[in-house]
Motif scaffolding. Structure first.
Motif: not given
Length: 324
Positions: A104-119
């Motif tokens: 992810t780049v910059c706020s792309g992390a929020f997309v990964a978070g919404a997909a459950g990948l940051l837990d």
């Protein structure tokens, strides 16, 4: 798994620079320079249907969300929207489960978070959005200071140009330094930067405290060059050392000496930007006393040395013959 195929996800409110970073590193054909070509796909909700970017321009993905499946790398640029298409999140999850690296780049992390990948995983994003990311995904371990975080099959990067660092890091990890250096040379960027986000963060002096305590902080800020101890500061505030230390933490969230040191570093940073003082002069003006002590605390707080900071951020005409 060799890095051969790269799919980049595009959604409404796509940030064009961050998207361009991914395209530049992985989508540009550099075979003539000895760089392996990637099977590069731009994937969106509906192939052939244009999406509006954050600057009003339109982009048309050639592939649908099924283009994420089976890719060695799924890259997610910054997306300005606060909610994301459920089908896109499901496609990201499936790609991750099947073994794709997610970047992810910059706020792309929020997309990964919404997909459950940051837990439960270490990650980062632009420093301006780090608190929001941590609040939205409380089990994510958000590092606010770094340019990127490599957690194996999940790589998250900080704002804008930090995406270049993350992409080149992944190329180096998977394909080696020689390939990375060729790409970086072609892009006219450093193959690897030092430091982290701390050097770019505007750190205002915190004075959010009670009216009774504010004069104590203001006096310290105008007398940073003087020697300070908890005892001397407490005497000036007409408190016991124990009461003063407790009140100070309550008002600022830092111990007295931690706060004083941080403010000295911030003042030294301003002197590096705006004056031609050498490091000894800056150490004296900011209250550190010695260049060695200044360098130690400056690197701890800002993340790079005073000399590196001055080279990057000094105002034109301020450097002169000074060295830090």
């Amino acid at each position: 798994m060799p890095l051969r195929s790269v799919s980049v996800l595009v959604l409404e409110e796509l940030a064009v620079f961050e998207f361009g970073v991914i395209c530049e590193v992985f989508g540009t054909d550099r075979a003539a320079q000895g760089v392996p070509s990637f099977d590069f796909k731009v994937c969106g909700p509906e192939p052939g249907n244009a999406l509006r970017t954050s600057v009003g321009a339109m982009i048309t993905p050639e592939h649908g969300l099924d283009g994420l499946a089976g890719a060695d790398l799924v890259a997610i640029p910054a997306i300005g929207a606060s909610e994301y298409l459920p089908a896109a999140l499901e496609a990201i999850r499936r790609a991750a489960e099947s073994g794709s690296i997610i970047l992810t780049v910059c706020s792309g992390a929020f997309v990964a978070g919404a997909a459950g990948l940051l837990d439960g995983r270490p990650c980062t994003t632009h420093w301006m959005h780090a608190d929001e990311l941590a609040a939205r995904y409380p089990t994510a371990m958000v590092d606010r200071d770094v340019l990127f975080v490599d957690d194996g099959d999940l790589i998250t990067s900080a704002g804008t140009a930090a995406g270049i660092d993350a992409c080149l890091h992944l190329v180096r990890r998977e394909l080696g330094s020689e390939v990375t250096n060729k790409i970086a040379r072609s892009m006219v960027v450093a193959p690897q930067r030092d430091g982290g986000q701390r050097q770019y963060i505007d750190q205002p002096i915190p004075v959010r405290c009670s009216e009774r305590f504010a004069p104590q902080l203001e006096w310290i800020l105008t007398n940073l060059e003087k020697p300070h101890t908890v005892a001397t500061l407490a005497r000036r505030a007409q408190m016991s050392s124990r009461t003063f230390a407790r009140r100070f933490v309550e008002e600022t969230g830092r111990t007295p000496m931690q706060w004083v040191t941080d403010q000295r570093v911030l003042f030294a940073r301003r002197l590096l930007e705006e004056t031609a003082l050498d490091v000894d002069g800056i150490a004296e003006r900011s209250g550190f006393g010695s260049a060695t002590l200044l360098r130690h605390h400056f690197r701890r707080v800002i993340g790079i040395t005073p000399s590196d900071y001055r080279r990057r951020f000094a105002c034109p005409g301020s450097e002169g013959a000074a060295t830090a």
